[in-house]
Write an enzyme that holds these catalytic residues in place. Structure first.
Site, PDB file in Angstrom:
ATOM      1  N   ASP A 118      18.902 -17.418  -1.319  1.00  0.00           N
ATOM      2  CA  ASP A 118      19.654 -16.716  -2.340  1.00  0.00           C
ATOM      3  C   ASP A 118      18.649 -16.274  -3.394  1.00  0.00           C
ATOM      4  O   ASP A 118      17.810 -17.064  -3.840  1.00  0.00           O
ATOM      5  CB  ASP A 118      20.747 -17.596  -2.953  1.00  0.00           C
ATOM      6  N   ASP A 138      13.551  -3.551  -5.733  1.00  0.00           N
ATOM      7  CA  ASP A 138      12.094  -3.386  -5.631  1.00  0.00           C
ATOM      8  C   ASP A 138      11.547  -2.122  -6.322  1.00  0.00           C
ATOM      9  O   ASP A 138      10.484  -2.189  -6.938  1.00  0.00           O
ATOM     10  CB  ASP A 138      11.649  -3.399  -4.162  1.00  0.00           C
ATOM     11  N   PHE A 191      13.299  -2.837  -0.462  1.00  0.00           N
ATOM     12  CA  PHE A 191      14.742  -2.653  -0.702  1.00  0.00           C
ATOM     13  C   PHE A 191      15.197  -3.202  -2.062  1.00  0.00           C
ATOM     14  O   PHE A 191      14.395  -3.696  -2.845  1.00  0.00           O
ATOM     15  CB  PHE A 191      15.535  -3.330   0.432  1.00  0.00           C
ATOM     16  N   LYS A 204       3.927  -7.146  -0.025  1.00  0.00           N
ATOM     17  CA  LYS A 204       5.053  -7.755  -0.747  1.00  0.00           C
ATOM     18  C   LYS A 204       5.207  -9.213  -0.339  1.00  0.00           C
ATOM     19  O   LYS A 204       5.340 -10.094  -1.193  1.00  0.00           O
ATOM     20  CB  LYS A 204       6.357  -6.983  -0.462  1.00  0.00           C
ATOM     21  N   LYS A 223      16.586  -8.553   4.319  1.00  0.00           N
ATOM     22  CA  LYS A 223      16.060  -9.912   4.148  1.00  0.00           C
ATOM     23  C   LYS A 223      15.673 -10.508   5.498  1.00  0.00           C
ATOM     24  O   LYS A 223      14.629 -11.147   5.622  1.00  0.00           O
ATOM     25  CB  LYS A 223      17.100 -10.800   3.443  1.00  0.00           C
ATOM     26  N   ARG A 277      10.283 -14.457  -2.316  1.00  0.00           N
ATOM     27  CA  ARG A 277      10.695 -14.942  -0.997  1.00  0.00           C
ATOM     28  C   ARG A 277       9.480 -15.453  -0.236  1.00  0.00           C
ATOM     29  O   ARG A 277       9.535 -16.486   0.435  1.00  0.00           O
ATOM     30  CB  ARG A 277      11.394 -13.809  -0.230  1.00  0.00           C
ATOM     31  N   GLU A 288      31.585 -16.785   0.784  1.00  0.00           N
ATOM     32  CA  GLU A 288      31.743 -16.344  -0.600  1.00  0.00           C
ATOM     33  C   GLU A 288      30.698 -17.030  -1.474  1.00  0.00           C
ATOM     34  O   GLU A 288      30.589 -18.266  -1.473  1.00  0.00           O
ATOM     35  CB  GLU A 288      33.153 -16.698  -1.093  1.00  0.00           C
TER      36      GLU A 288
HETATM   37  P1  ITT Z   1      23.176 -12.665   1.949  1.00  0.00           P
HETATM   38  O1  ITT Z   1      23.938 -13.396   0.877  1.00  0.00           O
HETATM   39  O2  ITT Z   1      24.001 -12.353   3.165  1.00  0.00           O
HETATM   40  O3  ITT Z   1      21.924 -13.391   2.315  1.00  0.00           O
HETATM   41  P2  ITT Z   1      22.669 -10.709  -0.190  1.00  0.00           P
HETATM   42  O4  ITT Z   1      22.291  -9.272  -0.134  1.00  0.00           O
HETATM   43  O5  ITT Z   1      23.906 -11.079  -0.934  1.00  0.00           O
HETATM   44  O6  ITT Z   1      22.709 -11.243   1.340  1.00  0.00           O
HETATM   45  P3  ITT Z   1      21.151 -12.264  -2.146  1.00  0.00           P
HETATM   46  O7  ITT Z   1      22.395 -12.774  -2.752  1.00  0.00           O
HETATM   47  O8  ITT Z   1      20.063 -13.241  -1.887  1.00  0.00           O
HETATM   48  O9  ITT Z   1      21.447 -11.532  -0.748  1.00  0.00           O
HETATM   49  O10 ITT Z   1      20.484 -11.124  -2.997  1.00  0.00           O
HETATM   50  C1  ITT Z   1      21.149 -10.507  -4.035  1.00  0.00           C
HETATM   51  C2  ITT Z   1      20.663  -9.111  -4.228  1.00  0.00           C
HETATM   52  O11 ITT Z   1      19.379  -9.164  -4.854  1.00  0.00           O
HETATM   53  C3  ITT Z   1      20.472  -8.262  -2.970  1.00  0.00           C
HETATM   54  O12 ITT Z   1      21.654  -7.660  -2.546  1.00  0.00           O
HETATM   55  C4  ITT Z   1      19.438  -7.255  -3.440  1.00  0.00           C
HETATM   56  O13 ITT Z   1      20.065  -6.227  -4.178  1.00  0.00           O
HETATM   57  C5  ITT Z   1      18.596  -8.087  -4.392  1.00  0.00           C
HETATM   58  N1  ITT Z   1      17.398  -8.628  -3.724  1.00  0.00           N
HETATM   59  C6  ITT Z   1      17.304  -9.757  -2.970  1.00  0.00           C
HETATM   60  N2  ITT Z   1      16.045  -9.929  -2.537  1.00  0.00           N
HETATM   61  C7  ITT Z   1      15.341  -8.883  -3.021  1.00  0.00           C
HETATM   62  C8  ITT Z   1      14.007  -8.466  -2.914  1.00  0.00           C
HETATM   63  O14 ITT Z   1      13.115  -9.159  -2.206  1.00  0.00           O
HETATM   64  N3  ITT Z   1      13.629  -7.360  -3.539  1.00  0.00           N
HETATM   65  C9  ITT Z   1      14.502  -6.632  -4.249  1.00  0.00           C
HETATM   66  N4  ITT Z   1      15.787  -6.933  -4.392  1.00  0.00           N
HETATM   67  C10 ITT Z   1      16.210  -8.045  -3.786  1.00  0.00           C
END
Ligand code: ITT
Length: 199
Positions: free
Chosen positions: A69, A154, A151, A174, A12, A180, A40
């Site tokens: 998020d 996707d 990632f 993307k 991200k 995002r 958390e």
């Molecule tokens: P932070 O809370 O530290 O920011 P995180 O990985 O927990 O990191 P999110 O809660 O925003 O971030 O995202 C939840 C999940 O959704 C993330 O772990 C990915 O598996 C998926 N995800 C987030 N953005 C994505 C994207 O652009 N494309 C595909 N999957 C995504």
């Protein structure tokens, strides 16, 4: 102006940095700051979690912070994994575990009913304000993973009108159409206004 990217997810961070490039900002990523606690994510909404992440890190560092998020909402699963997207198959889930769980759950769901969307809420917290913006990208869950760029979910998220999964796109492609990217386009306008007016 300094801006703290309140995320530990380096995938991200890479996207966020590309979207904020060119603005008069000194970007600092929480992923590069040792010692910061993991926040958390226990709110029931993306907005609640985004604000919590940004506010916690702003309060700890004193640096204006932004957090995103993101959730994948699948209609046939009543909106799951949604706010639980990162830990869908358990607390230490990898991207691959989560993708496999989604595919298993949709095994018998026909193509027309595999509609889904990615939703991102970006929150900004500083001494004087809290602001949120949202971006959505519509698509469908593919039968199998395709592509290796980008990632998370996707490889199984086929973007409406493109015939491609998000993992078959370049980062630039993307970012132009993603959840995002759409949220960040609004955030960039907000930050530009702040830097131009010194507010
Ligand atoms: P932070 O809370 O530290 O920011 P995180 O990985 O927990 O990191 P999110 O809660 O925003 O971030 O995202 C939840 C999940 O959704 C993330 O772990 C990915 O598996 C998926 N995800 C987030 N953005 C994505 C994207 O652009 N494309 C595909 N999957 C995504």
């Amino acid at each position: 102006m300094k801006l703290l990217l309140a995320t530990r997810n380096r995938d991200k961070v890479r996207e966020l940095k590309a979207m904020l490039a060119g603005l008069p900002l000194e970007l600092i990523s929480a992923a590069d700051m040792p010692g910061l606690p993991e926040v958390e994510e226990d709110a029931e909404t993306l907005e609640g979690n985004a604000i919590k992440k940004a506010r916690t890190l702003f309060e700890l560092t004193g640096i204006p912070a932004m957090a995103d998020d993101t959730g994948l909402e699948i209609d046939a699963l009543d909106g799951a994994p949604g706010v639980y997207s990162s830990r869908y198959s358990g607390p230490d889930a990898t991207y691959r575990d989560n993708v496999e769980k989604v595919l298993r759950e949709l095994q018998n769901v026909p193509e027309a009913q595999r509609t889904a969307r990615f939703r991102t809420v970006v929150a900004f917290v500083s001494e004087t304000e809290t602001k949120t913006v949202e971006g959505i990208c519509h698509g469908r869950i593919a039968a199998e993973p395709r592509g290796s760029g980008t990632f998370g979910y996707d490889p199984i998220f086929e973007v409406t009108g493109t015939g491609k999964t998000m993992a078959e796109m370049t980062l630039e492609e993307k970012n132009r159409i993603s959840h995002r990217g759409r949220a960040m386009a609004q955030f960039v306008e907000f930050i530009k206004h702040k830097t131009e007016t010194g507010t």
